[in-house]
Write a protein that holds these residues in place. Structure first.
Motif, PDB file in Angstrom:
ATOM      1  N   ASP A 183     -22.511  48.643 -53.312  1.00 59.94           N
ATOM      2  CA  ASP A 183     -22.510  47.866 -54.549  1.00 59.94           C
ATOM      3  C   ASP A 183     -23.378  46.624 -54.427  1.00 59.94           C
ATOM      4  OD1 ASP A 183     -20.948  49.600 -55.960  1.00 59.94           O
ATOM      5  OD2 ASP A 183     -19.168  48.339 -56.035  1.00 59.94           O
ATOM      6  N   LEU A 184     -23.278  45.933 -53.290  1.00 62.22           N
ATOM      7  CA  LEU A 184     -24.102  44.733 -53.105  1.00 62.22           C
ATOM      8  C   LEU A 184     -25.583  45.090 -53.060  1.00 62.22           C
ATOM      9  CD1 LEU A 184     -22.436  42.217 -50.601  1.00 62.22           C
ATOM     10  CD2 LEU A 184     -22.674  42.052 -53.068  1.00 62.22           C
ATOM     11  N   ILE A 223     -21.143  37.154 -53.228  1.00 62.57           N
ATOM     12  CA  ILE A 223     -19.966  36.746 -52.461  1.00 62.57           C
ATOM     13  C   ILE A 223     -19.627  37.877 -51.501  1.00 62.57           C
ATOM     14  CG2 ILE A 223     -17.518  36.138 -52.557  1.00 62.57           C
ATOM     15  CD1 ILE A 223     -19.376  34.049 -53.738  1.00 62.57           C
ATOM     16  N   GLU A 224     -19.518  37.560 -50.224  1.00 62.93           N
ATOM     17  CA  GLU A 224     -19.202  38.581 -49.228  1.00 62.93           C
ATOM     18  C   GLU A 224     -17.704  38.628 -48.964  1.00 62.93           C
ATOM     19  OE1 GLU A 224     -19.914  39.362 -44.476  1.00 62.93           O
ATOM     20  OE2 GLU A 224     -21.583  38.495 -45.640  1.00 62.93           O
ATOM     21  N   LEU A 225     -17.144  39.826 -49.062  1.00 62.71           N
ATOM     22  CA  LEU A 225     -15.730  40.024 -48.739  1.00 62.71           C
ATOM     23  C   LEU A 225     -15.546  40.078 -47.228  1.00 62.71           C
ATOM     24  CD1 LEU A 225     -14.702  42.833 -51.265  1.00 62.71           C
ATOM     25  CD2 LEU A 225     -14.250  40.396 -51.473  1.00 62.71           C
ATOM     26  N   THR A 226     -14.601  39.299 -46.741  1.00 68.91           N
ATOM     27  CA  THR A 226     -14.224  39.350 -45.325  1.00 68.91           C
ATOM     28  C   THR A 226     -12.709  39.493 -45.247  1.00 68.91           C
ATOM     29  OG1 THR A 226     -13.869  36.966 -45.110  1.00 68.91           O
ATOM     30  CG2 THR A 226     -16.132  37.785 -44.767  1.00 68.91           C
ATOM     31  N   GLU A 227     -12.215  39.881 -44.109  1.00 64.13           N
ATOM     32  CA  GLU A 227     -10.759  40.006 -43.969  1.00 64.13           C
ATOM     33  C   GLU A 227     -10.095  38.661 -44.190  1.00 64.13           C
ATOM     34  OE1 GLU A 227      -7.354  41.429 -40.781  1.00 64.13           O
ATOM     35  OE2 GLU A 227      -9.382  42.253 -40.618  1.00 64.13           O
ATOM     36  N   ALA A 228     -10.763  37.579 -43.775  1.00 64.55           N
ATOM     37  CA  ALA A 228     -10.181  36.239 -43.906  1.00 64.55           C
ATOM     38  C   ALA A 228     -10.034  35.828 -45.371  1.00 64.55           C
ATOM     39  CB  ALA A 228     -11.032  35.218 -43.152  1.00 64.55           C
ATOM     40  N   ALA A 280     -14.507  47.081 -50.671  1.00 70.03           N
ATOM     41  CA  ALA A 280     -13.273  46.297 -50.736  1.00 70.03           C
ATOM     42  C   ALA A 280     -12.075  47.056 -50.195  1.00 70.03           C
ATOM     43  CB  ALA A 280     -13.008  45.877 -52.179  1.00 70.03           C
ATOM     44  N   ALA A 281     -12.058  48.386 -50.344  1.00 67.14           N
ATOM     45  CA  ALA A 281     -10.866  49.152 -49.972  1.00 67.14           C
ATOM     46  C   ALA A 281     -10.515  48.965 -48.496  1.00 67.14           C
ATOM     47  CB  ALA A 281     -11.081  50.631 -50.280  1.00 67.14           C
ATOM     48  N   SER A 292     -18.383  43.793 -49.506  1.00 64.11           N
ATOM     49  CA  SER A 292     -18.469  43.558 -48.062  1.00 64.11           C
ATOM     50  C   SER A 292     -19.925  43.680 -47.626  1.00 64.11           C
ATOM     51  CB  SER A 292     -17.596  44.563 -47.304  1.00 64.11           C
ATOM     52  OG  SER A 292     -18.018  45.892 -47.591  1.00 64.11           O
ATOM     53  N   ALA A 293     -20.231  43.134 -46.474  1.00 63.60           N
ATOM     54  CA  ALA A 293     -21.612  43.104 -45.987  1.00 63.60           C
ATOM     55  C   ALA A 293     -22.189  44.512 -45.921  1.00 63.60           C
ATOM     56  CB  ALA A 293     -21.659  42.440 -44.612  1.00 63.60           C
TER      57      ALA A 293
END
Length: 504
Positions: free
Chosen positions: A266-267, A284-289, A446-447, A261-262
């Motif tokens: 980790d990123l 790659i950015e994790l988003t809810e979508a 991510a959690a 996530s932003a």
């Protein structure tokens, strides 16, 4: 890396073709099949080695033996040199296994270094199926009244056959004449007990470094591009450091791929490692979508509903989908925590006692194929991406388990995996080398994103969430994952999934 289907007996070839079509994602580059005697072999190919000439099913020059294989034989060059009297027709690593099996039968299997699931056939009806010693590559089988079926994934099997499906046990082969026979153990018997005497620390760190460097370099073979999944943690950072050095020596730049996530730690760490190593870095950015979209797919892809497995699979799935647009193979850090006692529970009683710790490491390495390796294989092969696991090379496993468990304990002034950190001093930035371990979901952010996505998905489900008297579902999220899993893999026995399928 590929997908295979095989059948022995009087099974309708059309059933086999349908099975192969269900795993087309594992090998999008080519499809091949062969019917001979009472045997059918099918192959979905992901072209990595000898892109032009390595089509399968692969035959020898006289068409006296045939093979389909999923995986990589890393010592194929050495095997070719040993088979100096044999005429090779391709540059495929699988051809070395073909000739070795043709000449020596099952006795050839312990000589294969790598990850593999294969089916070998002779014109007279001779047949052998085998899986590598750690089960890095998947293989399932099912007995029917008219024969025996084999496939790379559960979803390949017809719904009517799924109750009979079992996981083919690692380190074993099967022939119609012998049944199941063990050819190798995940952990050799000599290493199941802790070493009697500790090896001098400096010697240990040198052995670990040299063995792991050799393992990574052996896995750099590819005609279709190779990169590294860079999580920001120690294990993948070490793999990236070795691979980047090899790439530079060969005039190339290493591609690295990170997900989170932003602003996640980790990123940030992965970016620092990439800058230090000079890699071609991708994020790659994790988003809810995108997590909401990937969550049901993750359950289907990994063929499991365990919450921790599902949660760790979603980021890997999104990363693999992106990565395959750049390379066809990646190195990952699977196995390091099991070999070098990286998990936090390993530093609590009873594992603070050396003998108990060593026994737990042996157990966890032997059972990697149930969960972590399944996640690694499925999330990458869902998009035709090959994952290679240098920490699980035979020599690395044997080196790591020959180290006294006392050297893996956390003591005052020492951190988890202290030995591994010291072995690669100078290879990475100090803040990465000594960064405390975080769970993947915590470090990647991510959690939180996954929890939000799971709650949103629950509100969208208009059918009852599944339950079962055969399995204890711990919370609403697990019940959701179980519903998705049961819908996708109708017929699979719940009791089998608790141990990821019986081994006989």
């Amino acid at each position: 890396m590929c997908g295979i289907v095989a059948a022995v007996g009087n099974i309708d070839p059309e059933i086999c073709r349908k099975m192969l079509a269900r795993i087309a994602h594992r090998g999008p580059d080519d499809t091949g099949e062969l019917g001979i005697s009472n045997i059918w072999l099918g192959h979905q190919r992901l072209s990595i080695m000898d892109v032009e000439g390595g089509r399968q099913p692969l035959a020898d020059q006289a068409e006296s033996a045939f093979v389909v294989a999923n995986g990589e034989i890393y010592n194929h060059t050495e095997l070719r040199a040993q088979l100096s009297d044999v005429e090779f027709g391709t540059g495929s690593d699988t051809e070395a296994a073909l000739h070795l099996l043709r000449l020596h039968g099952p006795a050839a299997l312990p000589r294969l270094r790598g990850m593999f699931a294969l089916a070998f056939a002779l014109p007279d009806g001779g047949f052998l199926a085998a899986r590598d010693r750690l089960g890095v590559k998947p293989l399932y089988w099912a007995r029917r009244p008219d024969g025996v079926l084999f496939a790379s994934e559960l979803r390949a099997f017809e719904p009517a056959d799924r109750p009979a499906v079992r996981s083919f046990p690692p380190g074993m082969y099967w022939t119609p004449e012998t049944g199941l026979v063990r050819f190798a153990d995940a952990v050799p018997a000599s290493l199941r007990e802790p070493p009697a005497r500790p090896i001098p620390w400096q010697r240990v760190t040198r052995q670990v470094r040299e063995t792991l460097v050799a393992s990574v370099e052996q896995r750099m073979m590819s005609e279709a591009g190779i990169g590294v999944f860079l999580s920001g943690g120690l294990d993948s950072a070490i793999i990236a450091a070795i691979a980047a050095r090899w790439m530079r020596a060969n005039g190339r730049k290493l591609p690295t791929f990170a997900v989170g996530s932003a602003g996640s730690s980790d990123l940030v760490a992965a970016r620092l490692i990439a800058e230090w190593l000079g890699t071609e870095h991708h994020e790659i950015e994790l988003t809810e979508a995108n997590v909401l979209e990937a969550l049901p797919e993750a359950v289907r892809v990994i063929e499991h509903y365990d919450p921790s497995l599902v949660r760790s699979s979603v980021p890997n799935l999104l990363l693999a989908r992106y990565t395959v647009g750049h390379v066809h193979a990646v190195l990952t850090g699977e196995g390091a925590d099991e070999l070098f006692a990286g998990y936090s529970y390993l530093h609590e009683p009873p594992f603070t006692e050396p003998t108990a710790l060593h026994a737990e490491l042996v157990r966890s390495v032997s059972e990697l194929h149930h969960l972590n390796l399944q996640r690694c294989d499925r999330t990458t092969m869902a998009f035709g991406l090959e994952a290679r696991v240098p920490f699980l090379d035979r020599a690395v496993v044997e080196t790591a388990l020959s180290i006294a468990p006392e050297d893996k304990l956390v003591r005052p002034g020492a951190r988890e995996k202290q030995l591994l950190r010291e072995a690669f001093a100078g290879w990475l930035p100090e803040e990465i080398l000594w960064r405390p371990k975080e769970q993947f979901g915590d470090g990647s952010g991510a959690a939180d994103v996954l929890n939000a996505a799971a709650k949103e998905l629950l509100t969208r489900i208009h059918e009852p969430i599944a339950s079962s008297p055969d399995v204890r579902l711990r919370d609403e999220s697990e019940s959701l994952y179980y519903s998705l899993w049961r819908k996708e893999l109708a017929g699979i026995q719940v009791a089998d999934t608790l141990g990821m399928f019986a081994t006989t």
